[in-house]
Design a protein around this motif. Structure first.
Motif, short mmCIF file in Angstrom:
data_model
loop_
_atom_site.label_atom_id
_atom_site.label_comp_id
_atom_site.label_asym_id
_atom_site.label_seq_id
_atom_site.Cartn_x
_atom_site.Cartn_y
_atom_site.Cartn_z
N LEU A 291 0.84 -1.19 0.00
CA LEU A 291 0.00 0.00 0.00
C LEU A 291 0.88 1.25 0.00
O LEU A 291 2.02 1.22 0.45
N ASP A 292 0.30 2.37 -0.47
CA ASP A 292 1.01 3.65 -0.42
C ASP A 292 0.74 4.38 0.89
O ASP A 292 1.45 5.34 1.20
N ASP A 293 -0.28 3.96 1.62
CA ASP A 293 -0.69 4.64 2.85
C ASP A 293 0.17 4.15 4.01
O ASP A 293 -0.11 3.11 4.62
N ARG A 294 1.22 4.90 4.34
CA ARG A 294 2.14 4.46 5.39
C ARG A 294 1.46 4.42 6.75
O ARG A 294 1.74 3.53 7.56
N ALA A 295 0.56 5.35 7.01
CA ALA A 295 -0.12 5.36 8.31
C ALA A 295 -0.95 4.08 8.49
O ALA A 295 -0.96 3.49 9.58
N GLU A 296 -1.59 3.65 7.42
CA GLU A 296 -2.38 2.42 7.51
C GLU A 296 -1.48 1.21 7.71
O GLU A 296 -1.79 0.30 8.49
N LEU A 297 -0.34 1.20 7.03
CA LEU A 297 0.60 0.09 7.20
C LEU A 297 1.19 0.07 8.61
O LEU A 297 1.35 -1.01 9.20
N ASP A 298 1.51 1.22 9.15
CA ASP A 298 2.04 1.27 10.51
C ASP A 298 1.00 0.77 11.51
O ASP A 298 1.32 0.05 12.46
N LEU B 263 -1.33 -1.36 10.85
CA LEU B 263 -1.40 -2.81 10.63
C LEU B 263 -0.27 -3.53 11.37
O LEU B 263 -0.49 -4.57 12.00
N ALA B 264 0.94 -2.98 11.29
CA ALA B 264 2.08 -3.59 11.98
C ALA B 264 1.87 -3.60 13.49
O ALA B 264 2.14 -4.61 14.17
N GLU B 265 1.37 -2.50 14.02
CA GLU B 265 1.11 -2.43 15.46
C GLU B 265 0.03 -3.42 15.86
O GLU B 265 0.13 -4.10 16.90
N ALA B 266 -1.00 -3.53 15.03
CA ALA B 266 -2.08 -4.45 15.33
C ALA B 266 -1.60 -5.89 15.28
O ALA B 266 -1.99 -6.73 16.12
N HIS B 267 -0.74 -6.20 14.31
CA HIS B 267 -0.24 -7.57 14.20
C HIS B 267 0.59 -7.94 15.43
O HIS B 267 0.43 -9.03 16.00
N PHE C 244 6.36 -9.93 11.90
CA PHE C 244 5.70 -9.11 10.89
C PHE C 244 6.66 -8.00 10.48
O PHE C 244 7.25 -7.33 11.34
N HIS C 245 6.80 -7.78 9.18
CA HIS C 245 7.72 -6.76 8.69
C HIS C 245 7.05 -5.94 7.58
O HIS C 245 6.25 -6.47 6.80
N LEU C 246 7.40 -4.67 7.50
CA LEU C 246 7.05 -3.83 6.37
C LEU C 246 8.30 -3.70 5.52
O LEU C 246 9.29 -3.11 5.95
N VAL C 247 8.25 -4.27 4.31
CA VAL C 247 9.46 -4.41 3.51
C VAL C 247 9.36 -3.55 2.24
O VAL C 247 8.43 -3.72 1.44
N PRO C 248 10.32 -2.61 2.04
CA PRO C 248 10.34 -1.84 0.80
C PRO C 248 10.78 -2.72 -0.37
O PRO C 248 11.84 -3.36 -0.31
N VAL C 249 9.96 -2.78 -1.39
CA VAL C 249 10.29 -3.57 -2.58
C VAL C 249 9.95 -2.74 -3.82
O VAL C 249 8.77 -2.50 -4.11
N ASP C 250 10.99 -2.28 -4.51
CA ASP C 250 10.81 -1.54 -5.76
C ASP C 250 9.84 -0.37 -5.61
O ASP C 250 8.92 -0.17 -6.41
#
Length: 280
Positions: free
Chosen positions: A50-57, A59-63, A82-88
């Motif tokens: 996703l482009d929405d970093r706040a939503e991803l953060d 999600l990570a906290e919730a996980h 659980f990881h948020l991984v930058p890919v391309d």
């Protein structure tokens, strides 16, 4: 410490380089296990970026909170990160989980086992369900559990739960309904899902209901092994009274005959072409 660069490389690699896909059919992703390297003892689950970093953060906290809550409730689990991984240029959520023995997966064991063996597996998974709900009873936080047969493995007679996505904690019903659409692995689901939002949102309701999770487990067993349905129903009724007494009155009506999948879920499954394969 997890090597995120190596993990990103695995995600970029084509399917042959990644390793063997564990399950090709799943609502959110097709997990795979690398054949070599630092993650060869892990199962990798890659979800939509996703482009929405706040939503991803969030999600990570919730996980992280959900894994902690599951463990705190006494749910046996493999090591899970659980990881948020930058890919391309895109950030993707990734679950890295300790690989369980493939011959421990509950669904194929239920398909192949004797009646007595399958009842023992039902009891093992039922104990985890009861433990979770009894230990989270009265929680002020909205928390759910998805203890389907395909989300358990049986290791040395104990049921081990391994499904942590989406994290069923801290999201409202409407928010979780949106996550079911946003992170679906099916483009068709993401395109048509908003047109059937009420049905998609309803998928989660069983996961937030103690009696419905028990009824759902029994229903899955009856569909897998219809020749043993009466034994599974009898087990479910006894288990509801003995181990889940606070919810027995609600569960028992659903355990008089083989439970059926709700219409909204069968419709979504047909749309996705899902047949209930293991979601490792």
């Amino acid at each position: 410490m997890t090597d995120l660069d190596a993990l990103a490389g695995l995600i970029r690699a084509d399917s042959a380089a990644r390793g063997r896909t564990i399950s090709r059919l799943g609502y959110f992703c097709a997990p795979f296990r690398p054949v070599s390297g630092p993650f060869s003892d892990r199962v990798i689950k890659v979800y939509r970026g996703l482009d929405d970093r706040a939503e991803l953060d969030r999600l990570a906290e919730a996980h992280d909170a959900y894994v902690a809550a599951l463990k705190g409730a006494g749910v046996p689990m493999p090591d899970t990160e659980f990881h948020l991984v930058p890919v391309d240029g895109v950030t993707v959520p990734v679950v890295v989980q300790e690989a369980l023995p493939e011959d421990a997966l509950m669904r194929p064991r239920m398909q192949a086992g004797t009646r007595e063996e399958t009842l023992a597996m039902m009891s093992a998974s039922g104990e985890v369900i009861a433990r979770f709900w009894l230990n989270t009873r009265g929680s002020e936080t909205r928390i759910g559990f998805h203890p389907s047969i395909r989300n358990f493995a049986i290791v040395e007679g104990e049921a081990v739960f391994f499904d942590t996505f989406p994290p069923l904690i801290g999201y409202s019903r409407e928010e979780m309904g949106r996550l079911l659409l946003v992170f679906s692995d099916s483009r068709l689901m993401r395109t048509l899902g908003p047109l059937m939002k009420r049905r998609v949102t309803g998928i989660q309701d069983e996961w937030y209901s103690a009696p419905e999770t028990l009824v759902g487990l029994v229903g899955s067993a009856c569909r897998l092994r219809p020749e043993h349905a009466e034994a599974y129903l009898a087990w479910g009724r006894d288990f509801a009274r003995d181990r889940m007494s606070p919810w027995a009155e609600e569960a028992l009506p659903g355990l008089q005959e083989p439970p059926r999948l709700p219409g909204y879920w069968t419709g979504v499954r047909r749309l996705l072409g899902l047949q209930g394969e293991p979601n490792v």
